[in-house]
Design a protein around this motif. Structure first.
Motif, PDB file in Angstrom:
ATOM      1  N   ASN A 113       5.772   3.878   7.321  1.00  0.00           N
ATOM      2  CA  ASN A 113       4.705   2.903   7.547  1.00  0.00           C
ATOM      3  C   ASN A 113       4.452   2.631   9.031  1.00  0.00           C
ATOM      4  OD1 ASN A 113       4.462   2.718   4.780  1.00  0.00           O
ATOM      5  ND2 ASN A 113       5.778   0.929   4.643  1.00  0.00           N
ATOM      6  N   ASN A 114       4.602   3.665   9.836  1.00  0.00           N
ATOM      7  CA  ASN A 114       4.289   3.588  11.252  1.00  0.00           C
ATOM      8  C   ASN A 114       2.869   4.115  11.415  1.00  0.00           C
ATOM      9  OD1 ASN A 114       4.222   5.373  13.966  1.00  0.00           O
ATOM     10  ND2 ASN A 114       5.355   3.481  14.277  1.00  0.00           N
ATOM     11  N   ILE A 115       1.959   3.219  11.795  1.00  0.00           N
ATOM     12  CA  ILE A 115       0.542   3.563  11.931  1.00  0.00           C
ATOM     13  C   ILE A 115       0.229   3.727  13.412  1.00  0.00           C
ATOM     14  CG2 ILE A 115      -1.822   2.814  11.466  1.00  0.00           C
ATOM     15  CD1 ILE A 115      -0.495   0.858   9.348  1.00  0.00           C
ATOM     16  N   LYS A 116      -0.285   4.910  13.777  1.00  0.00           N
ATOM     17  CA  LYS A 116      -0.684   5.171  15.156  1.00  0.00           C
ATOM     18  C   LYS A 116      -2.170   5.461  15.175  1.00  0.00           C
ATOM     19  CE  LYS A 116       3.702   6.797  16.870  1.00  0.00           C
ATOM     20  NZ  LYS A 116       4.356   7.676  17.819  1.00  0.00           N
ATOM     21  N   VAL A 117      -2.898   4.665  15.934  1.00  0.00           N
ATOM     22  CA  VAL A 117      -4.347   4.799  16.041  1.00  0.00           C
ATOM     23  C   VAL A 117      -4.676   5.209  17.473  1.00  0.00           C
ATOM     24  CG1 VAL A 117      -6.547   3.578  15.875  1.00  0.00           C
ATOM     25  CG2 VAL A 117      -4.676   3.006  14.299  1.00  0.00           C
ATOM     26  N   PHE A 118      -5.401   6.316  17.598  1.00  0.00           N
ATOM     27  CA  PHE A 118      -5.802   6.797  18.920  1.00  0.00           C
ATOM     28  C   PHE A 118      -7.312   6.638  19.053  1.00  0.00           C
ATOM     29  CE2 PHE A 118      -1.880   9.022  17.892  1.00  0.00           C
ATOM     30  CZ  PHE A 118      -1.129   8.741  19.022  1.00  0.00           C
TER      31      PHE A 118
ATOM     32  N   MET B 137       0.851  -1.168   0.000  1.00  0.00           N
ATOM     33  CA  MET B 137       0.000   0.000   0.000  1.00  0.00           C
ATOM     34  C   MET B 137       0.895   1.228   0.000  1.00  0.00           C
ATOM     35  SD  MET B 137      -3.075   0.953   2.577  1.00  0.00           S
ATOM     36  CE  MET B 137      -4.116  -0.273   1.838  1.00  0.00           C
ATOM     37  N   THR B 138       0.565   2.199  -0.796  1.00  0.00           N
ATOM     38  CA  THR B 138       1.371   3.417  -0.855  1.00  0.00           C
ATOM     39  C   THR B 138       0.975   4.371   0.261  1.00  0.00           C
ATOM     40  OG1 THR B 138      -0.190   4.472  -2.358  1.00  0.00           O
ATOM     41  CG2 THR B 138       1.640   3.254  -3.355  1.00  0.00           C
ATOM     42  N   GLN B 139       1.868   5.289   0.549  1.00  0.00           N
ATOM     43  CA  GLN B 139       1.645   6.242   1.627  1.00  0.00           C
ATOM     44  C   GLN B 139       0.896   7.462   1.103  1.00  0.00           C
ATOM     45  OE1 GLN B 139       0.995   6.664   4.650  1.00  0.00           O
ATOM     46  NE2 GLN B 139       2.783   5.486   5.118  1.00  0.00           N
ATOM     47  N   ASP B 140      -0.402   7.380   1.029  1.00  0.00           N
ATOM     48  CA  ASP B 140      -1.202   8.496   0.541  1.00  0.00           C
ATOM     49  C   ASP B 140      -2.555   8.487   1.232  1.00  0.00           C
ATOM     50  OD1 ASP B 140      -2.467   6.362  -0.619  1.00  0.00           O
ATOM     51  OD2 ASP B 140      -1.969   6.879  -2.665  1.00  0.00           O
ATOM     52  N   THR B 141      -3.451   9.310   0.746  1.00  0.00           N
ATOM     53  CA  THR B 141      -4.776   9.411   1.335  1.00  0.00           C
ATOM     54  C   THR B 141      -5.515   8.078   1.287  1.00  0.00           C
ATOM     55  OG1 THR B 141      -4.817  11.690   0.599  1.00  0.00           O
ATOM     56  CG2 THR B 141      -6.899  10.769   1.295  1.00  0.00           C
TER      57      THR B 141
ATOM     58  N   GLY C 271      -2.402  -8.149   2.678  1.00  0.00           N
ATOM     59  CA  GLY C 271      -1.165  -7.772   1.999  1.00  0.00           C
ATOM     60  C   GLY C 271      -1.008  -6.282   1.737  1.00  0.00           C
ATOM     61  N   TRP C 272      -1.426  -5.453   2.671  1.00  0.00           N
ATOM     62  CA  TRP C 272      -1.312  -4.005   2.477  1.00  0.00           C
ATOM     63  C   TRP C 272       0.143  -3.575   2.365  1.00  0.00           C
ATOM     64  CZ3 TRP C 272      -5.292  -1.213   6.155  1.00  0.00           C
ATOM     65  CH2 TRP C 272      -6.593  -1.630   5.812  1.00  0.00           C
ATOM     66  N   TYR C 273       1.017  -4.237   3.113  1.00  0.00           N
ATOM     67  CA  TYR C 273       2.455  -3.977   3.064  1.00  0.00           C
ATOM     68  C   TYR C 273       3.129  -5.317   2.778  1.00  0.00           C
ATOM     69  CZ  TYR C 273       0.967   0.320   5.358  1.00  0.00           C
ATOM     70  OH  TYR C 273       0.344   1.503   5.662  1.00  0.00           O
ATOM     71  N   PRO C 274       3.270  -5.682   1.494  1.00  0.00           N
ATOM     72  CA  PRO C 274       3.746  -7.011   1.110  1.00  0.00           C
ATOM     73  C   PRO C 274       5.077  -7.424   1.751  1.00  0.00           C
ATOM     74  CG  PRO C 274       2.994  -5.806  -0.814  1.00  0.00           C
ATOM     75  CD  PRO C 274       2.971  -4.851   0.339  1.00  0.00           C
TER      76      PRO C 274
END
Length: 157
Positions: free
Chosen positions: A36-41, A1-5, A68-71
């Motif tokens: 690709n560091n995902i932080k969910v609050f 998955m690319t880093q975009d909206t 497979g969002w980040y293969p």
């Protein structure tokens, strides 16, 4: 998955799906860093404990890997509550903190501390003591949201 909206929207959609089973838990914010560091609050009407954060984290992690969002598997995922020192962002957060002491910073950077006594779609109402001893009076002040820069819950000991 690319880093975009699109990746942010996909993550938010996944969270919405997982939270649909937990009516009291709600999304506060999502941050995705270029590495690709995902932080969910997340927050919850009655508070959010670590066990629920772990459960949501595991479910999200499993879905991200299975789809497979980040293969290359090159991502990290953190799920937590915003923390007591973080400013309130959502109306729902304001409502769950009625009765607590807050510090409001106005758009002109003036600060006012008081007890949060009411919240509606337009703003908040706080109460605070003005004056000392026999001259002390309780002041009730209505504050529209557009006059508020930030609101932080104060920790009482």
């Amino acid at each position: 998955m690319t880093q975009d909206t699109t990746s942010l929207q996909a993550i938010e959609a996944l969270i919405a799906k997982l939270l649909s089973e937990m009516e009291d838990v709600f999304l506060v914010s999502v941050k995705v860093k270029p590495v690709n560091n995902i932080k969910v609050f997340l927050d919850a009407d009655g508070g959010l404990n670590i066990d629920r954060c772990v459960k949501i984290n595991r479910a999200m992690y499993r879905t991200i890997e299975e789809e497979g969002w980040y293969p290359d598997g090159n991502f990290s995922l953190e799920v937590s509550s915003p923390g007591i020192d973080e400013p309130l962002k959502l109306l729902r957060q304001y409502k769950k903190n009625i009765g607590r002491t807050v510090e409001i910073t106005f758009t002109n950077d003036v600060k006012q501390e008081g007890k949060l006594v009411a919240v509606d779609d337009e703003g908040v109402t706080i109460e605070y003591i003005e004056g000392k001893n026999k001259k002390a009076i309780t002041v009730t002040k209505e504050i529209p949201f557009d006059a508020i820069k930030q609101t932080v819950v104060q920790i009482a000991f």
